[in-house]
Write an enzyme that holds these catalytic residues in place. Structure first.
Site, short mmCIF file in Angstrom:
data_model
loop_
_atom_site.label_atom_id
_atom_site.label_comp_id
_atom_site.label_asym_id
_atom_site.label_seq_id
_atom_site.Cartn_x
_atom_site.Cartn_y
_atom_site.Cartn_z
N GLU A 188 0.83 -1.07 -0.10
CA GLU A 188 -0.10 0.14 0.06
C GLU A 188 0.93 1.19 -0.14
O GLU A 188 0.71 2.13 0.90
CB GLU A 188 -0.93 -0.20 1.14
CG GLU A 188 -2.10 -1.16 1.05
CD GLU A 188 -3.12 -0.80 1.94
OE1 GLU A 188 -3.44 0.15 2.53
OE2 GLU A 188 -4.14 -1.65 2.01
N GLU A 204 -4.94 -8.42 0.10
CA GLU A 204 -5.73 -8.27 1.54
C GLU A 204 -7.32 -7.86 1.09
O GLU A 204 -7.70 -7.60 0.17
CB GLU A 204 -5.30 -7.12 2.15
CG GLU A 204 -3.92 -7.18 2.90
CD GLU A 204 -3.61 -6.12 3.53
OE1 GLU A 204 -4.10 -5.08 4.17
OE2 GLU A 204 -2.44 -5.64 3.84
C1 PNW Z 1 -4.40 -1.82 5.21
N1 PNW Z 1 -7.31 4.13 6.03
O1 PNW Z 1 -4.42 -0.48 5.92
C2 PNW Z 1 -2.89 -2.61 5.52
O2 PNW Z 1 -2.29 -2.93 4.58
C3 PNW Z 1 -3.12 -3.28 6.90
O3 PNW Z 1 -1.83 -3.27 7.69
C4 PNW Z 1 -4.03 -2.68 7.75
O4 PNW Z 1 -4.28 -3.59 9.13
C5 PNW Z 1 -5.46 -3.24 6.89
O5 PNW Z 1 -5.73 -2.31 5.75
C6 PNW Z 1 -6.85 -2.84 7.65
O6 PNW Z 1 -6.76 -1.52 8.03
C7 PNW Z 1 -5.19 0.67 5.87
O7 PNW Z 1 -7.52 4.52 7.06
C8 PNW Z 1 -5.17 1.36 7.15
O8 PNW Z 1 -7.77 4.49 4.78
C9 PNW Z 1 -5.96 2.46 7.00
C10 PNW Z 1 -6.61 2.93 5.96
C11 PNW Z 1 -6.35 2.19 4.64
C12 PNW Z 1 -5.66 0.78 4.61
#
Ligand code: PNW
Length: 496
Positions: A214, A402
Site C-alpha cells: 500500500e 488483502e
Molecule cells: C491496510 N485507511 O491498511 C493495511 O495493509 C493493513 O496493515 C491494515 O491493517 C488493513 O488495511 C486494515 O486497515 C489501511 O484509513 C489502513 O484508509 C488504514 C486505511 C486504509 C488501509
C-alpha cells in the site's frame, strides 16, 4: 448532532486523506486519454458451478511484521519509524504500541498450527527491514535473517506457501534520520539492496515476493497527512517526490530480486487500488469507472503498469510535479509477474459529460459500514478491482493480497466469538470475487486480512480484523466462528 451528519470520509481522517487524493485527480483529469475499450468478459460456464473457484486457487491469510511480531528490541532489531511514532504520546489510540503486539515473533509455531487448522495453503507475512538491516544499510543481522528462515521452514513443513512482503511500513528509523526516509531517492536504492539480499537468502525456498504494501496509504497518511509514521505533512512538490520514490523503490526491487534470486522468482506489488465501481452497471458507467480507476491511481499502480504519469496527473501537479528521468520511469515499470491488490472499500462513480468524464458519488449517510469508520461496505469492489486490472492493464495474474473487515468482537460466557458480521462480509465479498473468476478474470489467490487480531495502526488494538481472536491480556488465541467459515470455504474451494 453535526457529527452524525458527517460522511464516512469526514469521520476518519485517514480515509479522508485518501479520498482527498482521489478528488484531486478527478478534478484535474480533463485531459485523460480514452481508456482501453472494455472487452466483454469471457463466460466460463460450467467450469466451477455457480459457487466454485478455479482449481488450484490459493487460499491464505495475511499479517504484517509491526502489527503482529512484538519483540521490538530483540535479537538486534533496529528501531523503525513505527516504533518512534507509536512511542510518541498522542499518536495512537490509548498510546498503544507494537512493542509486544501479539508476540508472533515467539509464537510463530503456534500461529502456523492455527493456519493449518484453517486449511490455509499460503501465508502473506512481512519482513521487518530493521530486523535485517538495523541501520537500513550495511551488514545484515544474522539473527533477523534466522527468524524469517525458521518461519519459512515451519510454513513449508506444514505445506503452506510463504508469500513475504518486503515493506509493510516499518522503515528503519536510521534512514528517516539520515535522509528523510522516502523523501530521498537513497531510500529507494537502499530498499532495492535489501530486497536483493532477501531474494539471495530465501529464493531457494520462497517463490513469490511482494515488494511494498500500500504505497498509497503509507505515503499519503505518513508524509501527507501526519496520521501514520513518520507523521509529516509535506507540501505538494515534496509529497509528489515521495510518491515517486515509493514507486521507484518498487521497480528497483523487482529488478534486484530478479537479479539475485537463485531460481525464478515471481514478484509484484500489494497495492490498495482505489477501485471505481459503476454504481449502475451500464456501458457508459463502466467506461467511466475505468477512466476513474486509471486517474485515481495515477501516482501508483498506473505509473507502475504504464511506465508514465498520466497527462491529467502531471497537469494537476503543475510546477509541483515530481522530478524524474526516463530511466526512472523505465525502472518503475519493470515488468511484474503478478499484481496484488488490497481491497476493502468501493469508490462509487458514474459517468459525467463534463471533464474528467466521471463523477465520484459519496456514500449515502446511512450506507452500511464495518467497525472501522472508513470501511463502508461494498462487496462489488472485489469484482471490479480484478476486472479493472485485467481490462485496463491486461494483468495476467492477480492476487487479492488483502481483504477483510474490522469488528468489535465479544466473547460469550462460554468463551466463543460469534462474528456473524465477518461471515456476512466474507460471503458477500467472495461471491463477488467468484463473479470475476467465472468471467475468466485471472485471480490466482485470496489472502484474508487477517489471521489474527493485531495492532491496527492508529486505532491501536481497538478494532479487530482477525479470523482468530486474541485476548490481549494473556495473548491467548481463540478461532472465531469466521475461522470455521473460512476453513469450510477453503475445503470446498467455493463460496459457502
Ligand atoms: C491496510 N485507511 O491498511 C493495511 O495493509 C493493513 O496493515 C491494515 O491493517 C488493513 O488495511 C486494515 O486497515 C489501511 O484509513 C489502513 O484508509 C488504514 C486505511 C486504509 C488501509
Amino acid at each position: 448532532m453535526a457529527k452524525a451528519r458527517t460522511t464516512a470520509a469526514d469521520e476518519n481522517p485517514s480515509r479522508r486523506a485518501l479520498i482527498k487524493l482521489a478528488g484531486a485527480g478527478a478534478a484535474a483529469a480533463g485531459a485523460a486519454p480514452a481508456p482501453a475499450q472494455s472487452a466483454e468478459p469471457q463466460a466460463d460456464p460450467g467450469q466451477c458451478g455457480t459457487r466454485g473457484f478455479p482449481q488450484g486457487f490459493l487460499w491464505g491469510t495475511a499479517t504484517a511484521a509491526y502489527q503482529v511480531e512484538g519483540a521490538w528490541h530483540e535479537d538486534g532489531r533496529g528501531v523503525s519509524i513505527w516504533d518512534r511514532f507509536a512511542h510518541t504520546p498522542g499518536k495512537i489510540r490509548n498510546n498503544e504500541t507494537g512493542d509486544v503486539a501479539v508476540d508472533h515473533y515467539h509464537r510463530y509455531q503456534d500461529d502456523v498450527r492455527l493456519m493449518r487448522t484453517l486449511g490455509a495453503q499460503s501465508y502473506r507475512f512481512s519482513i521487518a527491514w530493521p530486523r535485517i538491516f538495523p541501520d537500513g544499510v550495511g551488514t545484515p543481522n544474522p539473527k533477523g535473517l534466522d527468524f524469517y528462515s525458521r518461519l519459512v521452514d515451519e510454513l513449508l513443513a506444514n505445506s503452506i506457501a510463504p508469500f513475504p512482503t518486503l515493506y509493510h511500513w516499518d522503515l528503519p528509523q536510521a534512514l528517516e534520520d539520515r535522509f528523510g526516509g522516502w523523501q530521498s531517492r537513497d531510500t529507494a536504492y537502499a530498499f532495492a539492496d535489501y530486497a536483493g539480499l532477501i531474494a539471495e537468502k530465501f529464493s531457494d525456498r520462497v517463490e513469490h515476493f511482494f515488494t511494498l504494501n500500500e504505497m498509497a496509504t503509507f505515503v499519503e497518511l505518513g508524509y501527507g497527512q501526519a496520521i501514520h509514521a513518520p507523521g509529516l505533512r509535506l507540501p505538494a512538490a515534496e509529497l509528489n517526490q515521495v510518491r515517486h520514490h515509493a514507486v521507484l523503490a518498487h521497480g528497483l526491487a523487482v529488478a534486484a530480486i530478479r537479479a539475485r534470486a537463485k531460481r525464478a522468482a515471481k514478484i509484484g506489488p500489494a497495492e490498495n487500488l482505489t477501485t471505481a465501481v459503476p454504481t449502475i452497471e451500464s456501458d457508459d458507467n463502466i467506461a467511466a469507472a475505468e477512466r476513474a480507476t486509471r486517474e485515481l491511481n495515477a501516482g501508483y499502480l498506473t505509473v507502475i503498469l504504464e511506465g508514465r504519469y498520466t497527462d491529467a496527473f502531471l497537469k494537476a501537479a503543475g510546477a509541483d510535479a515530481p522530478k524524474f528521468t526516463d530511466d526512472e520511469l523505465k525502472a518503475i515499470a519493470t515488468p511484474v509477474d503478478f499484481v496484488g491488490v488490497n481491497v476493502y472499500t468501493p469508490q462509487y462513480v458514474r459517468t459525467s459529460p463534463a471533464a474528467p468524464g466521471y463523477e465520484i458519488l459519496p456514500p449515502a449517510r446511512s450506507h452500511p459500514r464495518m467497525a472501522s469508520s472508513w470501511q463502508i461496505l461494498g462487496p462489488e469492489a472485489l469484482y471490479w478491482a480484478p476486472r479493472h486490472l485485467r481490462n485496463i492493464w491486461n494483468v495476467g495474474n492477480i492476487y487479492i493480497s488483502e481483504n477483510g473487515c474490522g469488528t468489535n468482537d465479544e466473547v460469550t460466557p462460554d468463551g466463543s466469538i460469534s462474528d456473524t458480521d465477518r461471515i456476512m462480509f466474507l460471503r458477500n465479498n467472495l461471491a463477488m470475487l467468484k463473479r470475476a473468476t467465472s468471467e475468466g478474470v485471472p485471480v490466482r489467490g485470496y489472502f484474508h486480512w487477517s489471521l489474527l487480531d493485531n495492532f491496527e495502526w492508529t486505532d491501536g488494538y481497538g478494532t479487530r480484523f482477525g479470523l482468530v481472536y486474541v485476548d490481549y491480556a494473556t495473548l491467548r488465541r481463540t478461532p472465531k466462528l469466521s475461522a470455521a467459515y473460512f476453513a469450510e470455504t477453503v475445503r470446498r474451494n467455493a463460496v459457502v
